[in-house]
Structures are given as structure tokens and as C-alpha cells.
Design a protein around this motif. Structure first.
Motif, PDB file in Angstrom:
ATOM      1  N   ARG A 108       0.871  -1.184   0.000  1.00  0.00           N
ATOM      2  CA  ARG A 108       0.000   0.000   0.000  1.00  0.00           C
ATOM      3  C   ARG A 108       0.902   1.226   0.000  1.00  0.00           C
ATOM      4  O   ARG A 108       1.848   1.318   0.785  1.00  0.00           O
ATOM      5  CB  ARG A 108      -0.893   0.014   1.234  1.00  0.00           C
ATOM      6  CG  ARG A 108      -1.680   1.319   1.408  1.00  0.00           C
ATOM      7  CD  ARG A 108      -2.537   1.281   2.654  1.00  0.00           C
ATOM      8  NE  ARG A 108      -3.661   0.373   2.461  1.00  0.00           N
ATOM      9  CZ  ARG A 108      -4.116  -0.456   3.399  1.00  0.00           C
ATOM     10  NH1 ARG A 108      -3.510  -0.522   4.577  1.00  0.00           N
ATOM     11  NH2 ARG A 108      -5.155  -1.232   3.157  1.00  0.00           N
ATOM     12  N   VAL A 109       0.616   2.189  -0.865  1.00  0.00           N
ATOM     13  CA  VAL A 109       1.368   3.436  -0.898  1.00  0.00           C
ATOM     14  C   VAL A 109       0.695   4.442   0.032  1.00  0.00           C
ATOM     15  O   VAL A 109      -0.502   4.707  -0.083  1.00  0.00           O
ATOM     16  CB  VAL A 109       1.442   4.007  -2.326  1.00  0.00           C
ATOM     17  CG1 VAL A 109       2.162   5.349  -2.329  1.00  0.00           C
ATOM     18  CG2 VAL A 109       2.145   3.018  -3.261  1.00  0.00           C
ATOM     19  N   VAL A 110       1.458   4.994   0.945  1.00  0.00           N
ATOM     20  CA  VAL A 110       0.977   6.035   1.856  1.00  0.00           C
ATOM     21  C   VAL A 110       1.726   7.313   1.505  1.00  0.00           C
ATOM     22  O   VAL A 110       2.963   7.331   1.489  1.00  0.00           O
ATOM     23  CB  VAL A 110       1.198   5.657   3.323  1.00  0.00           C
ATOM     24  CG1 VAL A 110       0.770   6.793   4.248  1.00  0.00           C
ATOM     25  CG2 VAL A 110       0.418   4.386   3.663  1.00  0.00           C
ATOM     26  N   CYS A 111       0.984   8.378   1.207  1.00  0.00           N
ATOM     27  CA  CYS A 111       1.595   9.586   0.666  1.00  0.00           C
ATOM     28  C   CYS A 111       0.857  10.823   1.166  1.00  0.00           C
ATOM     29  O   CYS A 111      -0.112  10.741   1.913  1.00  0.00           O
ATOM     30  CB  CYS A 111       1.584   9.545  -0.859  1.00  0.00           C
ATOM     31  SG  CYS A 111      -0.065   9.393  -1.585  1.00  0.00           S
ATOM     32  N   GLY A 112       1.328  11.975   0.714  1.00  0.00           N
ATOM     33  CA  GLY A 112       0.700  13.259   1.023  1.00  0.00           C
ATOM     34  C   GLY A 112       0.704  14.124  -0.210  1.00  0.00           C
ATOM     35  O   GLY A 112       0.258  13.719  -1.271  1.00  0.00           O
ATOM     36  N   HIS A 113       1.203  15.370  -0.054  1.00  0.00           N
ATOM     37  CA  HIS A 113       1.500  16.296  -1.152  1.00  0.00           C
ATOM     38  C   HIS A 113       0.296  16.966  -1.790  1.00  0.00           C
ATOM     39  O   HIS A 113       0.386  18.129  -2.173  1.00  0.00           O
ATOM     40  CB  HIS A 113       2.300  15.554  -2.227  1.00  0.00           C
ATOM     41  CG  HIS A 113       2.679  16.412  -3.400  1.00  0.00           C
ATOM     42  ND1 HIS A 113       3.432  17.561  -3.278  1.00  0.00           N
ATOM     43  CD2 HIS A 113       2.404  16.294  -4.739  1.00  0.00           C
ATOM     44  CE1 HIS A 113       3.605  18.104  -4.470  1.00  0.00           C
ATOM     45  NE2 HIS A 113       2.991  17.365  -5.373  1.00  0.00           N
ATOM     46  N   TRP A 114      -0.832  16.292  -1.900  1.00  0.00           N
ATOM     47  CA  TRP A 114      -1.924  16.742  -2.765  1.00  0.00           C
ATOM     48  C   TRP A 114      -3.100  17.213  -1.906  1.00  0.00           C
ATOM     49  O   TRP A 114      -4.076  16.513  -1.741  1.00  0.00           O
ATOM     50  CB  TRP A 114      -2.332  15.582  -3.673  1.00  0.00           C
ATOM     51  CG  TRP A 114      -3.139  15.972  -4.872  1.00  0.00           C
ATOM     52  CD1 TRP A 114      -3.737  17.167  -5.120  1.00  0.00           C
ATOM     53  CD2 TRP A 114      -3.445  15.134  -5.997  1.00  0.00           C
ATOM     54  NE1 TRP A 114      -4.391  17.142  -6.317  1.00  0.00           N
ATOM     55  CE2 TRP A 114      -4.229  15.905  -6.883  1.00  0.00           C
ATOM     56  CE3 TRP A 114      -3.145  13.815  -6.332  1.00  0.00           C
ATOM     57  CZ2 TRP A 114      -4.714  15.390  -8.070  1.00  0.00           C
ATOM     58  CZ3 TRP A 114      -3.619  13.316  -7.528  1.00  0.00           C
ATOM     59  CH2 TRP A 114      -4.390  14.095  -8.390  1.00  0.00           C
ATOM     60  N   SER A 115      -3.009  18.437  -1.398  1.00  0.00           N
ATOM     61  CA  SER A 115      -4.058  18.931  -0.502  1.00  0.00           C
ATOM     62  C   SER A 115      -5.385  19.103  -1.222  1.00  0.00           C
ATOM     63  O   SER A 115      -6.454  18.965  -0.605  1.00  0.00           O
ATOM     64  CB  SER A 115      -3.630  20.259   0.137  1.00  0.00           C
ATOM     65  OG  SER A 115      -3.393  21.253  -0.842  1.00  0.00           O
ATOM     66  N   ALA A 116      -5.352  19.397  -2.523  1.00  0.00           N
ATOM     67  CA  ALA A 116      -6.599  19.527  -3.277  1.00  0.00           C
ATOM     68  C   ALA A 116      -7.320  18.189  -3.411  1.00  0.00           C
ATOM     69  O   ALA A 116      -8.538  18.152  -3.601  1.00  0.00           O
ATOM     70  CB  ALA A 116      -6.328  20.111  -4.659  1.00  0.00           C
ATOM     71  N   LEU A 117      -6.584  17.102  -3.334  1.00  0.00           N
ATOM     72  CA  LEU A 117      -7.193  15.776  -3.344  1.00  0.00           C
ATOM     73  C   LEU A 117      -7.849  15.468  -2.011  1.00  0.00           C
ATOM     74  O   LEU A 117      -8.920  14.870  -1.944  1.00  0.00           O
ATOM     75  CB  LEU A 117      -6.125  14.719  -3.658  1.00  0.00           C
ATOM     76  CG  LEU A 117      -6.560  13.257  -3.669  1.00  0.00           C
ATOM     77  CD1 LEU A 117      -7.529  12.992  -4.821  1.00  0.00           C
ATOM     78  CD2 LEU A 117      -5.337  12.341  -3.797  1.00  0.00           C
ATOM     79  N   GLY A 118      -7.187  15.895  -0.940  1.00  0.00           N
ATOM     80  CA  GLY A 118      -7.714  15.645   0.398  1.00  0.00           C
ATOM     81  C   GLY A 118      -7.489  14.219   0.845  1.00  0.00           C
ATOM     82  O   GLY A 118      -6.749  13.452   0.238  1.00  0.00           O
ATOM     83  N   LEU A 119      -8.154  13.860   1.918  1.00  0.00           N
ATOM     84  CA  LEU A 119      -8.019  12.514   2.470  1.00  0.00           C
ATOM     85  C   LEU A 119      -8.608  11.496   1.497  1.00  0.00           C
ATOM     86  O   LEU A 119      -9.745  11.613   1.062  1.00  0.00           O
ATOM     87  CB  LEU A 119      -8.739  12.432   3.809  1.00  0.00           C
ATOM     88  CG  LEU A 119      -8.688  11.075   4.506  1.00  0.00           C
ATOM     89  CD1 LEU A 119      -7.267  10.734   4.940  1.00  0.00           C
ATOM     90  CD2 LEU A 119      -9.631  11.073   5.715  1.00  0.00           C
ATOM     91  N   MET A 120      -7.811  10.502   1.157  1.00  0.00           N
ATOM     92  CA  MET A 120      -8.282   9.437   0.277  1.00  0.00           C
ATOM     93  C   MET A 120      -7.743   8.116   0.804  1.00  0.00           C
ATOM     94  O   MET A 120      -6.527   7.929   0.934  1.00  0.00           O
ATOM     95  CB  MET A 120      -7.794   9.653  -1.154  1.00  0.00           C
ATOM     96  CG  MET A 120      -8.396   8.659  -2.166  1.00  0.00           C
ATOM     97  SD  MET A 120      -7.594   8.728  -3.789  1.00  0.00           S
ATOM     98  CE  MET A 120      -6.049   7.878  -3.419  1.00  0.00           C
ATOM     99  N   LEU A 121      -8.653   7.205   1.126  1.00  0.00           N
ATOM    100  CA  LEU A 121      -8.268   5.902   1.666  1.00  0.00           C
ATOM    101  C   LEU A 121      -8.802   4.812   0.753  1.00  0.00           C
ATOM    102  O   LEU A 121      -9.966   4.413   0.852  1.00  0.00           O
ATOM    103  CB  LEU A 121      -8.815   5.729   3.094  1.00  0.00           C
ATOM    104  CG  LEU A 121      -8.364   6.777   4.103  1.00  0.00           C
ATOM    105  CD1 LEU A 121      -9.039   6.535   5.455  1.00  0.00           C
ATOM    106  CD2 LEU A 121      -6.848   6.796   4.252  1.00  0.00           C
ATOM    107  N   ARG A 122      -7.959   4.374  -0.173  1.00  0.00           N
ATOM    108  CA  ARG A 122      -8.290   3.261  -1.054  1.00  0.00           C
ATOM    109  C   ARG A 122      -7.490   2.045  -0.618  1.00  0.00           C
ATOM    110  O   ARG A 122      -6.575   2.140   0.203  1.00  0.00           O
ATOM    111  CB  ARG A 122      -7.968   3.613  -2.501  1.00  0.00           C
ATOM    112  CG  ARG A 122      -8.799   4.755  -3.060  1.00  0.00           C
ATOM    113  CD  ARG A 122      -8.553   4.908  -4.553  1.00  0.00           C
ATOM    114  NE  ARG A 122      -9.385   5.952  -5.143  1.00  0.00           N
ATOM    115  CZ  ARG A 122      -9.405   6.237  -6.437  1.00  0.00           C
ATOM    116  NH1 ARG A 122      -8.631   5.544  -7.288  1.00  0.00           N
ATOM    117  NH2 ARG A 122     -10.175   7.189  -6.898  1.00  0.00           N
TER     118      ARG A 122
END
Length: 273
Positions: free
Chosen positions: A219-233
Motif C-alpha cells: 500500500r502506498v501512503v503519501c501526502g503532497h496533494w491537498s486539493a485531493l484531500g483525504l483518500m483511503l483506497r
């Protein structure tokens, strides 16, 4: 031992301390993984960097703002509008802090999780991703680290070729791990568009939705993209919830999936206007 990951802090030290309290983080038993961008845009980058570099049970990957700080320290980049890292550059322990920062990795492999700042190229296998990261890490930790930072900036090459010259491989790797959001149909980087995902041009896609993305056994755990927001796939957890923009600072238990969030005290970038 609990394992936690925390999204982009960007100098939001007060919110970070509140988040750690809500987690009941015990540095003697627990482990915190930071997804990069420890500094910049928020009010307390120096405090945040000192905490990360001196605390037990804390590990981090590098983000684009962390690399920007190193480039400023090396005299290779100028301050940008909204930057708030001058306090670090003026600090008496700046050499120690920058020495620590350039030793940090672009990728942490936990066996079940890959921790990165922005993402992993959809054209990379796990083996290639780890090798690409190690190339950059080796140069950044070495004697020629300033020479590397001097050629780090730029949007080309947009696609990966293991046979291209080292300078191009290093730049592409940095862009994937610290800047990437969208890619084209063939997985090439598209770094110009930074807007909302739903308003993106039809020919580009989030890197994790690339049609022929190579599967990763992590599983890739990342940040960087505040416009995407919280995403849990299932295969990607994105944790940047824009604390510096008045959103929240987010943490997650990597094993149970339990979420922890602390609302931003202010919209910090608006305070600079």
C-alpha cells in the motif's frame, strides 16, 4: 508497538503536538512516519524540524518543500511567495539541521507499506522504485549534494528510461516522489496542472489511476496533494488535508486504519497576505 503516519505538517507545529496527544504517542514504543513537507508555508518550521530530527520513534521521507529548503541553504534557490523558512536559515543550528535533512530518504519500505511524499511512477515496479530512490539518496548524502541540487529543478524528462543519463534519472525520480499528481495515458509526468482532480483535462489522470499502472505489493501512503484531500483506497492512502490552508492535520494508524485529525487553528497562508 503502534505505527502511525502523519500527513504534510508544513510547519504547523501546534497542530502536530495536539495530534500526537490525541494518538497517545509513546516514543519509546510507537513509531511515527511523516510523509514529507515537514516545513514551509506554516508558522513554526524551525520547531517542527527540530522535533523531527531530535525525537525518538520518528522517521520521514523528503517532500518538495524540504528539498526547496536544502536548495535555499545551498544558495541555489531563492525564496518564493509564501515561504516561511527564513527562521531555519537564520538559526544557530542550521548546519546540523540541514545535515540531518539531507540524510533522509525519498522512500521507506515497511514490507507492507511504501511511504513516499507524492507517489510512485505508474511505470515503476517495486524494485525499480527502490533503486531510483536509492540513487537520489546516495547523491544527496554525498559530497556532491550541492551539484545535484543545482540540476534538480525542471519538468523534463517526463518519462522514465533506465538508460538515460544520470542527471535526467535523478530529476525524474525527484519529480515522481515529491511533485507528481497527474500523468498522461502512457504514465508520463504532467506537472503543470495542479488544480482539482474533477476539473483536470481529459487526457491526464491521477498517477494512481493510470490505466497500465504496474502493481505494487505494498500500500502506498503519501501526502503532497491537498486539493485531493483525504483518500483511503485499498492500495493508496493519501493524507494531506491542507492544514496550512486552514484544513486539518491528519494521522492514521497504519495497522488498524483508525484516523486522527486536528483542525488547523488558522488559514496560515492567508495570514501572510
Amino acid at each position: 508497538m503502534a505505527r502511525y503516519a502523519i500527513g504534510d505538517i508544513q510547519g504547523c507545529y501546534t497542530e502536530l503536538m495536539s495530534l500526537l496527544n490525541s494518538m497517545a504517542f509513546n516514543p519509546l514504543n510507537d513509531q511515527i512516519y511523516l510523509v514529507g513537507d515537514l516545513v514551509n508555508r506554516g508558522p513554526s518550521s524551525l520547531e517542527t524540524l527540530r522535533w523531527a530530527s531530535q525525537s525518538l520513534g520518528v522517521a520521514t521521507v523528503l517532500g518538495n518543500h524540504d528539498l526547496h529548503l536544502l536548495a535555499m541553504y545551498a544558495g541555489l534557490s531563492q525564496a518564493k511567495p509564501g515561504d516561511t523558512v527564513q527562521e531555519i536559515l537564520d538559526a544557530p543550528d542550521v548546519d546540523i539541521l540541514m545535515g540531518w535533512l539531507r540524510q533522509q530518504p525519498l522512500l521507506i519500505d515497511l514490507g507492507d507499506i511504501l511511504l513516499v511524499h507524492a507517489g510512485v511512477s505508474p511505470n515503476w515496479s517495486l524494485e525499480v522504485a527502490k533503486h531510483a530512490a536509492s540513487e537520489v539518496e546516495s547523491v544527496l548524502r554525498g559530497d556532491d549534494w550541492k551539484a545535484f541540487l543545482s540540476i534538480m529543478y525542471g519538468n523534463q524528462p517526463a518519462s522514465w528510461d533506465a538508460e538515460m543519463k544520470l542527471e535526467d534519472r535523478l530529476r525524474f525520480t525527484v519529480n515522481c516522489f515529491t511533485r507528481m499528481r497527474f500523468v498522461t495515458t502512457d504514465g508520463s509526468l504532467q506537472l503543470k496542472y495542479k488544480g482539482e482532480r474533477d476539473h483536470a483535462p481529459a487526457e491526464i489522470h491521477p498517477w494512481f489511476e493510470a490505466k497500465d499502472r504496474l502493481p505494487l505489493p505494498r500500500r502506498v501512503v503519501c501526502g503532497h496533494w491537498s486539493a485531493l484531500g483525504l483518500m483511503l483506497r485499498e492500495h493508496v492512502w493519501a493524507l494531506d488535508t491542507g492544514c496550512v490552508w486552514g484544513g486539518a492535520l491528519t494521522g492514521i494508524d497504519l495497522d488498524s486504519g483508525q484516523l486522527y485529525q486536528v483542525a488547523a487553528r488558522y488559514e496560515y497562508q492567508a495570514l501572510l497576505d
